[in-house]
Design a protein around this motif. Structure first.
Motif, PDB file in Angstrom:
ATOM      1  N   ASP A 153      42.847   1.023  29.898  1.00 25.54           N
ATOM      2  CA  ASP A 153      43.483   0.279  29.202  1.00 25.54           C
ATOM      3  C   ASP A 153      42.956  -0.083  27.909  1.00 25.54           C
ATOM      4  OD1 ASP A 153      40.891  -0.879  29.631  1.00 25.54           O
ATOM      5  OD2 ASP A 153      41.530  -2.658  30.605  1.00 25.54           O
ATOM      6  N   GLY A 154      42.477   0.947  27.303  1.00 24.85           N
ATOM      7  CA  GLY A 154      41.962   1.014  25.763  1.00 24.85           C
ATOM      8  C   GLY A 154      40.724   0.370  25.638  1.00 24.85           C
ATOM      9  N   GLU A 160      44.275   4.129  26.022  1.00 23.87           N
ATOM     10  CA  GLU A 160      45.176   3.332  26.649  1.00 23.87           C
ATOM     11  C   GLU A 160      46.310   4.305  27.285  1.00 23.87           C
ATOM     12  OE1 GLU A 160      47.369  -0.725  26.105  1.00 23.87           O
ATOM     13  OE2 GLU A 160      47.951   0.844  24.499  1.00 23.87           O
ATOM     14  N   TYR A 175      48.139   0.166  34.529  1.00 28.39           N
ATOM     15  CA  TYR A 175      47.464   1.312  33.723  1.00 28.39           C
ATOM     16  C   TYR A 175      47.099   2.360  34.743  1.00 28.39           C
ATOM     17  CZ  TYR A 175      46.840  -2.154  30.217  1.00 28.39           C
ATOM     18  OH  TYR A 175      47.106  -3.267  29.207  1.00 28.39           O
TER      19      TYR A 175
END
Length: 261
Positions: A153-154, A160, A175
Motif C-alpha cells: 500500500d506504499g 503501492e 492491494y
C-alpha cells in the motif's frame, strides 16, 4: 514454608548444574577421540557470481504425467540431510532447473539460485511472519497456513500496487500482497505462473508451481551463467543489493552442501 521452598529449589538447581557439568566434561573428552566431530564446521562461503551449480541433478522425464519432482526423491535425500532444505522444496527447485534447461537452454539456471531465493523469501515455505508457529509444506507441497505478505500500500517501504486479482490469490481486494513459498505478487503471477505438479492449475502456494514460475521470471531474456545476467535476474525479484547478496550467499552455501545462514 518460604525458606523451605528456597532450599528445595536451591538443591534442585545444584543437581541440574552438576549434571550439566558432567555432560560438558564428557563432551569435552569425546572431542579428543579420533574421528569425533560433535559440531559440524561449515566451510567459508565464497562470493562467486553466479553461484556454483551445486549437486548435479539427474535427468528425469519432466514431460511425464503427475508430479515429476517426486522422481528426484533418491537424489534429494542426502542433499537435504546436508543442507537442511526440506525435501519437497529441494525437489521442486531441481525439477524447475531441469524444465528450464529443456525450455530455456540459454538461461543456464541452477537449482541453487532457486534455493537461495526460497531461503531468503520464506525459508522454503516454512516462514509465515508470525511470532509463534510457522508454515509447512503439506504432502501436496502446499504451504499451510498460506504465506501472505503485507499489503503493498506504499507504506513500510513498499511500492503501492493496487489489487490485480480481486483478492483471489492473496485475500486482499484493495492491494496486492506477495503469496506462497516464492512470494509472488498476483500481478507477476498472472504473467509468469506455470503448472509444474501436473494438476493443470498454476498455484503460487504450491512449491513445484512456485519454483518453476520463479524460473520463468528469472529466465526472461537473461543468461544466468554470467554475473551480469544473474544479478539482473535476482534484482527482478527485489532491487535491493542486500537481497542480491543474501541470495548469493545462500546459493553458494547450498552449492557446498551445507546449510545457509
Amino acid at each position: 514454608m518460604g525458606s523451605g521452598l528456597k532450599r528445595t529449589l536451591g538443591c534442585g538447581c545444584g543437581a541440574v548444574l552438576a549434571v550439566i557439568m558432567v555432560i560438558a566434561v564428557v563432551g569435552w573428552a569425546l572431542s579428543f577421540v579420533e574421528g569425533a566431530n560433535p559440531i559440524r564446521q561449515l566451510e567459508p562461503v565464497p562470493e562467486d557470481l553466479p553461484p556454483a551449480a551445486g549437486e548435479p541433478v539427474p535427468s528425469i522425464d519432466v514431460h511425464g504425467p503427475g508430479r515429476t519432482s517426486d522422481k528426484l526423491a533418491f537424489w534429494s535425500e542426502p542433499v537435504t540431510a546436508d543442507t537442511g532444505i526440506p525435501g519437497q522444496a529441494l525437489r521442486a527447485y531441481a525439477n524447475a532447473e531441469l524444465i528450464a534447461r529443456d525450455a530455456w537452454p540459454e538461461c543456464n539456471l541452477n537449482w541453487t539460485t532457486l534455493a537461495g531465493i526460497g531461503f531468503v523469501e520464506t525459508r522454503h515455505g516454512t516462514y509465515s511472519g508470525k511470532l509463534f508457529g510457522g508454515s509447512k509444506l503439506n504432502s501436496e507441497g502446499v504451504a499451510e497456513p498460506p504465506i501472505t505478505g503485507i499489503p503493498l500500500d506504499g507504506t513500510s517501504g513498499t511500492a503501492e500496487v493496487l489489487d490485480t486479482d480481486d483478492g483471489v490469490l492473496d485475500g486482499d481486494a484493495e492491494y496486492d500482497r506477495a503469496v506462497g513459498p516464492m512470494q509472488f505478487i498476483p500481478e507477476s503471477w498472472g504473467r509468469h505462473g506455470l503448472d509444474a505438479n501436473g494438476d493443470g492449475v498454476a498455484d503460487p502456494h504450491q512449491i513445484d508451481d512456485a519454483a518453476l514460475s520463479a524460473a520463468n521470471l528469472l529466465c526472461e531474456g537473461r543468461d544466468l551463467g554470467t554475473p551480469e545476467g544473474w544479478t539482473s535476474a535476482v534484482q527482478s525479484y527485489n532491487m535491493s543489493m542486500e537481497y542480491v547478496i543474501n541470495v548469493r550467499d545462500a546459493a553458494n552455501s547450498y552449492a557446498l552442501r551445507q546449510p545457509a545462514r
